[in-house]
Design an enzyme around this catalytic site. Structure first.
Site, PDB file in Angstrom:
ATOM      1  N   LYS A   1       0.838  -1.194   0.000  1.00 43.53           N
ATOM      2  CA  LYS A   1       0.000   0.000   0.000  1.00 43.53           C
ATOM      3  C   LYS A   1       0.873   1.245   0.000  1.00 43.53           C
ATOM      4  CE  LYS A   1      -1.857   2.613   3.139  1.00 43.53           C
ATOM      5  NZ  LYS A   1      -1.749   3.922   2.473  1.00 43.53           N
TER       6      LYS A   1
ATOM      7  N   GLU B   1      10.631   0.878   9.966  1.00 44.26           N
ATOM      8  CA  GLU B   1      11.622   1.920   9.737  1.00 44.26           C
ATOM      9  C   GLU B   1      10.905   3.230  10.006  1.00 44.26           C
ATOM     10  OE1 GLU B   1      13.266   4.767   8.368  1.00 44.26           O
ATOM     11  OE2 GLU B   1      13.402   3.971   6.329  1.00 44.26           O
TER      12      GLU B   1
ATOM     13  N   CYS C   1      13.583  10.662   6.622  1.00 42.67           N
ATOM     14  CA  CYS C   1      13.591  10.063   7.968  1.00 42.67           C
ATOM     15  C   CYS C   1      14.961  10.196   8.612  1.00 42.67           C
ATOM     16  CB  CYS C   1      13.143   8.614   7.912  1.00 42.67           C
ATOM     17  SG  CYS C   1      13.999   7.654   6.671  1.00 42.67           S
TER      18      CYS C   1
ATOM     19  N   GLU D   1      10.634  15.245  15.713  1.00 41.17           N
ATOM     20  CA  GLU D   1      10.935  15.182  14.285  1.00 41.17           C
ATOM     21  C   GLU D   1      10.043  16.224  13.588  1.00 41.17           C
ATOM     22  OE1 GLU D   1       9.598  11.641  12.119  1.00 41.17           O
ATOM     23  OE2 GLU D   1      11.483  11.667  11.037  1.00 41.17           O
TER      24      GLU D   1
END
Ligand code: NAI
Ligand code: MG
Length: 795
Positions: A192, A266, A300, A397
């Site tokens: 997906k 991850e 990331c 983040e």
């Protein structure tokens, strides 16, 4: 502007890449995409669609199907049906399909690059020169692994049907990182893509059709988070691979707990970019651009925390600001821009809000003097100085083009600051002193360390996180294990193995059965310790005879043990040779007391002496195995395509909780504790609950074998209670559990908070006497994590 004027000002004009071919692709689907299931385009059963836009212009590109449960079912069924044939065609045929995919991607690389830039808003220069070449490289590299599976990885087999969920920041690259290793290892997949950027995955589906990939091997279903969650929950899915936010990663960890689904995650990061005073500052500035303004900072592993040695901080900030002033922002298809648009309105809001919070919390904001284009979702490159390490912008983040700078004085402080985060994806270290770089790299808790470079990736090197950046690796041989399972797993049994019994229990001369007529203590920080609660538990033999008592450990005892494990900083840093010496010494001391340990086993189990002696002998043999491996289970230098030495180094996980199996009281303890310490971990062990005495007798062996205080801590008591405390403990980095199915589920569930690496048995039993089940590199791999250190060479 006249030509003469352009020459005079030397300013760039727009250099747009043509979108014609991409538009043709969209039109060929009438700008309305179906789901790709079993090799065919299938209408969504909900008949619901959502729009994907170009974030640079807000223009709608196409309508995308929203897959619901029925569609997810269809896709998983197709993948399951395709599996036997895909497995049976064997490595070479699979390799050919992967090779064909790589060729086609290369052939259509321009179309992929343009489509990606349109859908995501990232500069064409990046998709063309970075994303798509990495995608092709990934399929080529894994065509090779497909060919080699049955020779290089012959103890392993495919996992089955893989559910894969990917984010929007590197849409096709993430697809390649997921699909290439999965199908190379003989699995079939349902993938997906992210809702903001599904288009290149749909083009990839067409490529699968073109090369005649067997139906059902790759299925692409589109939709939002709910579609992803349905895929995660599907009973026939054997593994989930996810890249995205830490928040959703934790949801998935909890949703799959106890199901036996393999999982790799991850997740996010707040990676440090560390600059020492002897660094080449002009290179550093370009590094900073690649670290935080590449892909608008939506990376990331973005180097989002700039840590600068104080002596050069102001000088570097000045240079960075000057460079920021020259960055160009604009339409993604313009070949001369450095930055495009942020992927979506909601992401722009997250960035804007966090920046506002940074200002409110007192940090100093700097942005270039120019303004962003008005139409799309643009955000300018941003630098924060005067940031305190605990402030929101230093910890959260931001996932945007926002660099947060802090300074340090000593090397020690740099390491401390770098590790002051819950994440651990990457770090970047800048110095002209290679000795310093290689001293710092192992000290940073992160899966990748880039020395004098940043954001370099290659299919031959593993990529993945420490801590809350997730677990598992993608790329290289490290990544393949995520899509394989040991063949020996099929041999594990629902019941523990039976041991040969004595004919009758023999009571002592005093009428009491053999046993320990005192309460054994626990072993914490190299000392025997009384339990905090002051309670003990009676231990009986299998026949129900009283054997003795053990301390009943509680929450506080576990906390003390974890603290003791953390205080020991010497063990992890020892060389493999030094660790091996200690392990051999343990084996030697156990050999001296062979009969005594066998006697104790006989007392607890009433098994016959010969089988008890066998358990002790196999234990000694096993310690030898791990002593031998302590300096041989080493890393690799990967053949990456850049001018780099890429060192893949196995490192300790840190502090590990080990919950031993109840059976094989000595061998179960040895088989789990010894590999963990062989890899440099400090451990907190909960030994067999009903047969704890082999472990408590072991204190003396630890004390006489030069095992440093705090390396092995032993807490006896209720397995359920103690393992839950360990699983919840924030300072425990990994946990192994050998117990019940229910207990396994709890461990996976509770460990999600700080994303511990877990290894549980789901109630299955190993025959610990059997080498193929009870020892091997699987144990070492589970007791370590790989860090890839990139060291460029050349001018
Ligand atoms: P997200 O984690 O929600 O989305 C990633 C993927 O997971 C998408 O395909 C999404 O549809 C799917 N998803 C969402 N909820 C799910 C669920 N409950 N079960 C299964 N699948 C689910 O990330 P989002 O919302 O797009 O971005 C939010 C923040 O996440 C960003 O601001 C950034 O901080 C972080 N992020 C990190 C990424 C990374 O590479 N580490 C990538 C994308 C986002
Ligand atoms: Mg889009």
């Amino acid at each position: 502007m006249k030509i003469k004027e352009i020459y005079e000002t030397m300013s760039y004009g727009p250099a747009p890449e043509s979108a014609d071919e991409a538009i043709q692709f969209l039109e060929s689907h009438k700008r309305e995409f179906k789901l790709f299931i079993n090799g065919k385009w299938v209408k969504p059963s909900s008949n619901e669609y959502f729009e994907t836009i170009n974030p640079c212009t807000k223009e709608v590109l196409a309508k995308i199907s929203e897959a619901n449960e029925t569609d997810v079912n269809k896709a998983v069924t197709a993948a399951k049906k395709a599996l036997p044939e895909w497995v049976s065609i064997g490595p070479h045929k699979r390799a050919r399909y992967l090779y064909a995919l790589a060729r086609q991607i290369q052939k259509h690389s321009r179309l992929f690059a343009v489509l990606e830039s349109l859908d995501n808003g990232k500069p064409i220069r990046e998709t063309r020169d970075i994303d798509i070449p990495i995608v092709a490289r990934h399929f080529y590299h894994h065509a090779g692994w497909a060919q080699l599976r049955d020779t290089e990885l012959k103890d392993y087999k495919e996992v089955g049907v893989i559910g894969q969920i990917i984010p929007w920041n590197f849409p096709l690259m993430m697809l390649a990182w997921k699909i290439a290793p999965a199908i190379a290892m003989g699995n079939t997949v349902v993938l997906k893509p992210a809702e903001y950027t599904p288009l290149t995955a749909l083009l990839f589906a067409e490529i699968c059709q073109q090369i005649g990939l067997p139906n059902g091997v790759v299925n692409i279903i589109t939709g939002h988070g709910k579609t992803g969650a349905t895929l995660v929950d599907h009973k026939e899915v054997n593994k989930i691979a996810f890249t995205g936010s830490t928040e959703v990663g934790k949801i998935i960890r909890r949703a799959t707990a106890g199901t036996g689904k393999k999982l790799s995650l991850e997740l996010g990061g707040k990676s440090p970019f560390i600059v020492f005073e002897d660094a080449d500052l002009d290179s550093v500035v370009e590094g900073v651009v690649d670290a935080i303004w590449f892909n608008q900072g939506q990376v990331c592993c973005a180097g989002s925390r700039l840590l600068v040695q104080e002596s050069i901080a102001d000088k570097l900030y000045k240079k960075i600001k000057a460079r920021m002033e020259t960055l160009r922002i604009g339409n993604a298809l313009d070949k001369s821009i450095d930055m495009g648009a942020v992927v979506a309105k909601v992401q722009l809001k997250i960035i804007t809000d966090l920046v506002k919070q940074g200002v409110d919390e007192g940090s100093t904001l700097w942005q270039p003097s120019w303004t962003c284009p008005k139409v799309g979702y643009y955000y300018p490159p941003t630098l924060f100085t005067d940031v305190t390490p605990s402030s929101t912008i230093a910890q959260e983040e931001i996932f945007g083009p926002v660099l947060v700078a802090m300074s340090f004085r000593s090397h020690k402080e740099a390491v401390k600051l770098a590790n002051n985060t819950r994440y651990g994806l990457a770090c970047s270290i800048w110095t002209e002193n290679i000795n310093l770089a290689l001293d710092i790299a192992p000290q940073i808790k992160a899966g990748t360390a880039w020395i004098n470079c940043t954001n370099v990736f290659d299919a031959a090197a593993g990529f993945g996180g420490y801590r809350e950046s997730g677990f598992g690796r993608e790329g290289g041989i490290e990544g393949l294990y995520e899509y394989l399972k040991p063949k020996v797993d099929d041999l594990l049994s629902d019941k523990p193995i039976k041991v040969a019994k004595k004919t009758a229990a023999k009571p002592n001369s005093n009428g009491q059965p053999n046993g320990i007529d005192r309460t054994t203590k626990m072993y914490i920080g190299g000392k025997q310790a009384r339990p905090d609660g002051g309670y003990s538990t009676v231990i009986k033999s299998e026949n129900g005879d009283y054997l003795g008592e053990v301390s009943k450990g509680n929450r506080k005892d576990i906390r003390n043990a974890v603290e003791a494990a953390h205080l020991n900083s010497s063990w992890e840093g020892k060389t493999g040779h030094a660790k091996a010496q200690v392990l051999y010494y343990i084996a030697e001391n156990l050999a001296i007391r062979r009969e005594e340990f066998a006697d104790r086993i006989v007392q607890m189990t009433n098994q016959n002496m010969a089988s008890a002696l066998e358990e002790v002998d196999v234990s000694i043999d096993r310690i030898y195995y791990y002593a031998a491996m302590a300096d041989k289970y080493d890393g690799k230098v990967h053949h990456t395509i850049h001018r780099n030495v890429t060192l893949a180094m196995p490192e300790a996980i840190g502090v590990m909780g080990i919950i031993c199996p109840n059976e094989s009281s000595l061998l179960g303890f040895i088989s789990t504790v010894i590999p963990a310490i062989a890899m440099g971990n400090n451990v907190v062990v909960v030994p067999s609950e009903n047969m704890p005495f082999s472990a408590t007798d072991f204190y003396q062996i630890l004390e006489t074998s030069d095992v440093p205080a705090g390396t092995v801590n032993i807490v006896t008591g209720s397995k359920d209670e103690l393992s839950q405390v360990l699983a919840k403990h924030d300072d425990v980095d990994g946990i192994w559990y050998f117990g019940t199915k229910e207990g396994s589920k709890n461990i996976e569930l509770l460990s999600a908070d700080n994303m511990k690496r877990t290894w549980v048995n789901y109630g299955k039993h190993r025959n610990w006497l059997d080498k193929t089940q009870g020892e091997g590199t699987t144990f070492l791999r589970k007791a370590s994590q790989i860090k890839n250190i990139w060291i460029p060479y050349g001018e």
